[in-house]
Design a protein around this motif. Structure first.
Motif, short mmCIF file in Angstrom:
data_model
loop_
_atom_site.label_atom_id
_atom_site.label_comp_id
_atom_site.label_asym_id
_atom_site.label_seq_id
_atom_site.Cartn_x
_atom_site.Cartn_y
_atom_site.Cartn_z
N LEU A 1 -5.66 -1.08 8.87
CA LEU A 1 -6.40 -0.75 7.66
C LEU A 1 -6.83 -2.01 6.91
O LEU A 1 -7.75 -1.95 6.08
CB LEU A 1 -5.56 0.15 6.75
N LYS B 1 1.69 5.60 6.47
CA LYS B 1 0.39 5.38 7.10
C LYS B 1 -0.44 4.33 6.39
O LYS B 1 -1.27 3.65 7.00
CB LYS B 1 -0.40 6.69 7.17
N TYR B 2 -0.25 4.16 5.09
CA TYR B 2 -1.04 3.20 4.35
C TYR B 2 -0.72 1.75 4.72
O TYR B 2 -1.47 0.84 4.36
CB TYR B 2 -0.83 3.38 2.85
N SER B 3 0.39 1.54 5.43
CA SER B 3 0.80 0.18 5.78
C SER B 3 0.53 -0.15 7.24
O SER B 3 1.14 -1.06 7.80
CB SER B 3 2.28 -0.02 5.44
N THR C 1 3.06 -4.58 5.56
CA THR C 1 2.65 -3.79 6.71
C THR C 1 3.88 -3.25 7.42
O THR C 1 4.97 -3.80 7.33
CB THR C 1 1.81 -4.61 7.71
N PRO D 1 0.79 -1.23 0.00
CA PRO D 1 0.00 0.00 0.00
C PRO D 1 0.82 1.28 0.00
O PRO D 1 0.45 2.26 -0.67
CB PRO D 1 -0.83 -0.14 1.28
N SER D 2 1.94 1.30 0.73
CA SER D 2 2.73 2.54 0.78
C SER D 2 3.32 2.88 -0.57
O SER D 2 3.33 4.05 -0.99
CB SER D 2 3.84 2.41 1.83
N ARG E 1 4.21 7.03 1.65
CA ARG E 1 3.53 7.35 2.91
C ARG E 1 3.35 6.08 3.75
O ARG E 1 2.68 5.13 3.35
CB ARG E 1 2.17 7.99 2.62
N PHE F 1 -2.13 3.69 -1.79
CA PHE F 1 -3.56 3.54 -1.50
C PHE F 1 -3.73 2.97 -0.09
O PHE F 1 -2.86 2.28 0.43
CB PHE F 1 -4.23 2.62 -2.53
N ALA F 2 -4.85 3.31 0.53
CA ALA F 2 -5.21 2.71 1.81
C ALA F 2 -5.91 1.38 1.55
O ALA F 2 -6.81 1.31 0.70
CB ALA F 2 -6.13 3.65 2.59
N ASP G 1 -9.65 1.34 1.17
CA ASP G 1 -10.27 2.19 0.14
C ASP G 1 -11.16 1.31 -0.74
O ASP G 1 -10.71 0.32 -1.32
CB ASP G 1 -9.17 2.85 -0.70
#
Length: 306
Positions: free
Chosen positions: A193, A187-189, A169, A139-140, A185, A144-145, A148
């Motif tokens: 989520l 945060k996506y990992s 992750t 994802p990072s 980014r 994308f999250a 999503d």
């Protein structure tokens, strides 16, 4: 097409001969020398792992390496064309190369979820025509999250095909030290989520890749709560595993923890040497090294039905 819950036949992999199944290795270069990601990002990852000057082996070289060690390996790349603009290594090439070494290599694919319905069609084609056995998401890097809804049609197809989805992750070495992290980014990992994905696709087999620094507790929470969520142990030397991960691996998630190295950045030789020193119960070790992965990947002598 496989129905939900049905697993792939084991193919040419001989479980009796294997000492371990490495569920996390990377194809970093294509047959014509094309790298899987921007060279600056790959170099940052190598520096992060202290793997200076490491070679990018071909898939044939990977097969020889694992065959010598009596191990099988899951092989994949990352399709992040939307976020990075860098052309991927073709999934079909990886699948075909792994098919030439089916005694030790297991092909996964990577489809950028931003590709929408074209990606869904590709995922179905890769499993049904090219023998792909699972899918890798980062994802990072892909930007994308995991929760999503844009990605949900792709998850739905993967669930219907009956193959696992493996999500990176935690922190990543890709882009580490590059100004702005190369735009990647973290945060996506966060593994939390992926909890929505596990809830909304209850038959989807999911792997949370890596000890999920700084979200290890979140990963353990999801894996203990959702029955088809697993954790692979790649990307870290076992001597650095947080104590709660070792404790849960010995108990609550002993059937859901998987050996993974992150080869070629971390070799299975190094990983296994450090794992040997870890306080893992004798009866749990073979589950982590081979049996849990064999069950997840359907590497049995017959198809298992729900």
């Amino acid at each position: 097409m496989l129905k939900p819950g049905r697993r792939w036949r084991g193919g040419a992999v001989d479980l009796e001969e294997l000492v371990a199944i490495d569920v996390h290795t990377h194809a970093e270069v294509s047959a014509d020398g094309h790298p899987s990601l921007n060279p600056e990002l790959l170099a940052a990852s190598a520096s992060h792992f202290g793997a200076h000057g490491h070679r990018q082996p071909t898939i044939a070289e990977m097969a020889a390496y694992y065959r010598e060690r009596r191990m099988a390996a899951v092989v994949f790349t990352v399709d992040a064309e939307h976020a990075t603009g860098h052309p991927r290594i073709a999934n079909e090439e990886i699948a075909a190369s792994c098919a030439e070494h089916a005694d030790v290599l297991i092909p996964f694919a990577s489809v950028d979820p931003w590709k929408g319905l074209a990606g869904v069609r590709e995922a179905r084609r890769l499993v049904e025509r090219h023998g792909v056995r699972g899918f890798k998401f980062h994802p990072s890097i892909q930007g994308f999250a995991p929760d999503d809804r844009m990605a949900y049609p792709l998850y739905e197809a993967i669930e219907e095909l009956g193959v696992p989805a493996l999500f990176h992750t935690g922190q990543t070495g890709i882009g580490a030290g590059v100004p702005g992290g190369g735009g990647i980014r973290l945060k996506y990992s966060n593994p939390m989520l992926v909890d929505d994905v596990a809830a909304d696709f209850p038959e989807l087999r999911i792997v949370l890749a890596h000890p999920s620094f700084p979200w290890q507790d979140e990963a353990l929470a999801v894996a203990t709560h959702k029955p088809y969520v697993h954790i692979d142990l790649s990307g870290w030397s076992p001597k650095y595993f947080p104590p709660q991960l070792v404790r849960y691996a010995n108990s609550l998630v002993k059937d859901k923890v998987l050996f993974g190295s992150d080869y070629p950045l971390i070799t299975p030789d190094r990983w296994l040497a450090d794992f040997e020193k870890l306080e893992i119960k004798p009866e749990v070790r073979p589950r982590i090294l081979k049996h849990n992965a064999a069950k997840l990947l359907g590497l049995t002598t017959r198809e298992e039905h729900p």
